[in-house]
Design a protein around this motif. Sequence first.
Motif, PDB file in Angstrom:
ATOM      1  N   MET A 216       0.853  -1.180   0.000  1.00 28.90           N
ATOM      2  CA  MET A 216       0.000   0.000   0.000  1.00 28.90           C
ATOM      3  C   MET A 216       0.896   1.239   0.000  1.00 28.90           C
ATOM      4  O   MET A 216       1.732   1.388   0.884  1.00 28.90           O
ATOM      5  CB  MET A 216      -0.905  -0.032   1.227  1.00 28.90           C
ATOM      6  N   PRO A 217       0.721   2.125  -0.959  1.00 32.71           N
ATOM      7  CA  PRO A 217       1.612   3.280  -1.041  1.00 32.71           C
ATOM      8  C   PRO A 217       1.269   4.445  -0.120  1.00 32.71           C
ATOM      9  O   PRO A 217       1.925   5.460  -0.176  1.00 32.71           O
ATOM     10  CB  PRO A 217       1.516   3.699  -2.501  1.00 32.71           C
ATOM     11  N   ILE A 218       0.251   4.310   0.727  1.00 29.34           N
ATOM     12  CA  ILE A 218      -0.018   5.380   1.678  1.00 29.34           C
ATOM     13  C   ILE A 218      -0.282   4.809   3.062  1.00 29.34           C
ATOM     14  O   ILE A 218      -0.725   3.677   3.213  1.00 29.34           O
ATOM     15  CB  ILE A 218      -1.214   6.268   1.267  1.00 29.34           C
ATOM     16  N   GLU A 219      -0.007   5.630   4.053  1.00 35.83           N
ATOM     17  CA  GLU A 219      -0.393   5.342   5.430  1.00 35.83           C
ATOM     18  C   GLU A 219      -1.009   6.626   5.953  1.00 35.83           C
ATOM     19  O   GLU A 219      -0.461   7.713   5.749  1.00 35.83           O
ATOM     20  CB  GLU A 219       0.828   4.979   6.273  1.00 35.83           C
ATOM     21  N   VAL A 220      -2.152   6.530   6.604  1.00 35.90           N
ATOM     22  CA  VAL A 220      -2.830   7.701   7.148  1.00 35.90           C
ATOM     23  C   VAL A 220      -3.092   7.468   8.626  1.00 35.90           C
ATOM     24  O   VAL A 220      -3.691   6.460   9.003  1.00 35.90           O
ATOM     25  CB  VAL A 220      -4.165   7.976   6.419  1.00 35.90           C
ATOM     26  N   ASP A 221      -2.643   8.415   9.457  1.00 34.67           N
ATOM     27  CA  ASP A 221      -2.941   8.372  10.885  1.00 34.67           C
ATOM     28  C   ASP A 221      -4.183   9.232  11.096  1.00 34.67           C
ATOM     29  O   ASP A 221      -4.121  10.458  10.984  1.00 34.67           O
ATOM     30  CB  ASP A 221      -1.766   8.914  11.699  1.00 34.67           C
ATOM     31  N   GLU A 222      -5.306   8.588  11.349  1.00 37.93           N
ATOM     32  CA  GLU A 222      -6.576   9.301  11.467  1.00 37.93           C
ATOM     33  C   GLU A 222      -6.607  10.244  12.663  1.00 37.93           C
ATOM     34  O   GLU A 222      -7.336  11.227  12.658  1.00 37.93           O
ATOM     35  CB  GLU A 222      -7.726   8.307  11.537  1.00 37.93           C
ATOM     36  N   ASN A 223      -5.819   9.962  13.691  1.00 36.40           N
ATOM     37  CA  ASN A 223      -5.808  10.814  14.882  1.00 36.40           C
ATOM     38  C   ASN A 223      -5.068  12.123  14.650  1.00 36.40           C
ATOM     39  O   ASN A 223      -5.497  13.178  15.114  1.00 36.40           O
ATOM     40  CB  ASN A 223      -5.184  10.067  16.066  1.00 36.40           C
ATOM     41  N   THR A 224      -3.942  12.065  13.940  1.00 37.04           N
ATOM     42  CA  THR A 224      -3.122  13.264  13.751  1.00 37.04           C
ATOM     43  C   THR A 224      -3.290  13.889  12.375  1.00 37.04           C
ATOM     44  O   THR A 224      -2.759  14.971  12.132  1.00 37.04           O
ATOM     45  CB  THR A 224      -1.627  12.930  13.927  1.00 37.04           C
ATOM     46  N   GLN A 225      -4.001  13.202  11.460  1.00 40.57           N
ATOM     47  CA  GLN A 225      -4.192  13.651  10.074  1.00 40.57           C
ATOM     48  C   GLN A 225      -2.860  13.782   9.333  1.00 40.57           C
ATOM     49  O   GLN A 225      -2.721  14.564   8.407  1.00 40.57           O
ATOM     50  CB  GLN A 225      -4.959  14.980  10.018  1.00 40.57           C
ATOM     51  N   ARG A 226      -1.869  12.980   9.754  1.00 41.67           N
ATOM     52  CA  ARG A 226      -0.593  12.919   9.034  1.00 41.67           C
ATOM     53  C   ARG A 226      -0.597  11.684   8.154  1.00 41.67           C
ATOM     54  O   ARG A 226      -1.249  10.702   8.454  1.00 41.67           O
ATOM     55  CB  ARG A 226       0.590  12.884  10.000  1.00 41.67           C
ATOM     56  N   CYS A 227       0.132  11.772   7.062  1.00 39.27           N
ATOM     57  CA  CYS A 227       0.175  10.640   6.150  1.00 39.27           C
ATOM     58  C   CYS A 227       1.592  10.424   5.642  1.00 39.27           C
ATOM     59  O   CYS A 227       2.442  11.302   5.711  1.00 39.27           O
ATOM     60  CB  CYS A 227      -0.781  10.851   4.988  1.00 39.27           C
ATOM     61  N   THR A 228       1.809   9.226   5.143  1.00 39.05           N
ATOM     62  CA  THR A 228       3.084   8.859   4.535  1.00 39.05           C
ATOM     63  C   THR A 228       2.784   8.308   3.155  1.00 39.05           C
ATOM     64  O   THR A 228       1.926   7.428   3.009  1.00 39.05           O
ATOM     65  CB  THR A 228       3.812   7.798   5.377  1.00 39.05           C
ATOM     66  N   LEU A 229       3.471   8.832   2.142  1.00 36.69           N
ATOM     67  CA  LEU A 229       3.359   8.333   0.782  1.00 36.69           C
ATOM     68  C   LEU A 229       4.572   7.463   0.524  1.00 36.69           C
ATOM     69  O   LEU A 229       5.706   7.875   0.775  1.00 36.69           O
ATOM     70  CB  LEU A 229       3.317   9.486  -0.220  1.00 36.69           C
ATOM     71  N   ILE A 230       4.348   6.257   0.011  1.00 39.61           N
ATOM     72  CA  ILE A 230       5.432   5.302  -0.175  1.00 39.61           C
ATOM     73  C   ILE A 230       5.478   4.885  -1.638  1.00 39.61           C
ATOM     74  O   ILE A 230       4.527   4.304  -2.160  1.00 39.61           O
ATOM     75  CB  ILE A 230       5.227   4.065   0.724  1.00 39.61           C
ATOM     76  N   GLY A 231       6.585   5.195  -2.288  1.00 42.05           N
ATOM     77  CA  GLY A 231       6.791   4.816  -3.678  1.00 42.05           C
ATOM     78  C   GLY A 231       7.968   3.868  -3.782  1.00 42.05           C
ATOM     79  O   GLY A 231       8.532   3.441  -2.777  1.00 42.05           O
ATOM     80  N   GLU A 232       8.332   3.552  -5.013  1.00 43.04           N
ATOM     81  CA  GLU A 232       9.441   2.618  -5.219  1.00 43.04           C
ATOM     82  C   GLU A 232      10.746   3.132  -4.609  1.00 43.04           C
ATOM     83  O   GLU A 232      11.489   2.378  -4.010  1.00 43.04           O
ATOM     84  CB  GLU A 232       9.626   2.346  -6.707  1.00 43.04           C
ATOM     85  N   GLN A 233      11.032   4.411  -4.804  1.00 41.65           N
ATOM     86  CA  GLN A 233      12.287   4.964  -4.285  1.00 41.65           C
ATOM     87  C   GLN A 233      12.062   6.206  -3.442  1.00 41.65           C
ATOM     88  O   GLN A 233      12.980   7.016  -3.275  1.00 41.65           O
ATOM     89  CB  GLN A 233      13.226   5.278  -5.448  1.00 41.65           C
ATOM     90  N   VAL A 234      10.851   6.347  -2.917  1.00 42.04           N
ATOM     91  CA  VAL A 234      10.545   7.535  -2.130  1.00 42.04           C
ATOM     92  C   VAL A 234       9.632   7.169  -0.963  1.00 42.04           C
ATOM     93  O   VAL A 234       8.802   6.283  -1.059  1.00 42.04           O
ATOM     94  CB  VAL A 234       9.883   8.637  -3.007  1.00 42.04           C
ATOM     95  N   ARG A 235       9.869   7.850   0.135  1.00 41.03           N
ATOM     96  CA  ARG A 235       9.001   7.756   1.307  1.00 41.03           C
ATOM     97  C   ARG A 235       8.968   9.153   1.895  1.00 41.03           C
ATOM     98  O   ARG A 235       9.986   9.659   2.367  1.00 41.03           O
ATOM     99  CB  ARG A 235       9.543   6.744   2.308  1.00 41.03           C
ATOM    100  N   VAL A 236       7.797   9.793   1.837  1.00 40.35           N
ATOM    101  CA  VAL A 236       7.669  11.166   2.303  1.00 40.35           C
ATOM    102  C   VAL A 236       6.448  11.268   3.211  1.00 40.35           C
ATOM    103  O   VAL A 236       5.411  10.671   2.949  1.00 40.35           O
ATOM    104  CB  VAL A 236       7.589  12.165   1.111  1.00 40.35           C
ATOM    105  N   ALA A 237       6.611  11.998   4.321  1.00 44.34           N
ATOM    106  CA  ALA A 237       5.532  12.134   5.296  1.00 44.34           C
ATOM    107  C   ALA A 237       5.210  13.600   5.512  1.00 44.34           C
ATOM    108  O   ALA A 237       6.069  14.465   5.370  1.00 44.34           O
ATOM    109  CB  ALA A 237       5.934  11.483   6.616  1.00 44.34           C
ATOM    110  N   GLY A 238       3.968  13.865   5.851  1.00 44.28           N
ATOM    111  CA  GLY A 238       3.545  15.233   6.139  1.00 44.28           C
ATOM    112  C   GLY A 238       2.075  15.274   6.505  1.00 44.28           C
ATOM    113  O   GLY A 238       1.407  14.241   6.601  1.00 44.28           O
TER     114      GLY A 238
END
Length: 79
Positions: A1-23
């Motif tokens: 799964m290329p995303i993770e979402v924290d419903e409590n903090t409304q922060r997410c992580t996008l996960i790609g083949e060579q990238v992982r970025v959170a905000g």
Amino acid sequence: MPIEVDENTQRCTLIGEQVRVAGDARDVRIVTDEALRMSIAELDGQRVPITESEADALTVAGAVDGRRHLKTSEPGSII
């Protein structure tokens, strides 16, 4: 799964083949990539292809929905 979402903090992580970025989800923009014929999540200049259900989860968390729905009946549509 290329995303993770924290419903409590409304922060997410996008996960790609060579990238992982959170905000914060509100800093994510979801757009339509016409060449790929799918949605892309953009955060901090990084682009990650996502499914429509992942796009919906991000918009619920506060992401900006900039998707265009491609239709065969629209002039210039690639479909």
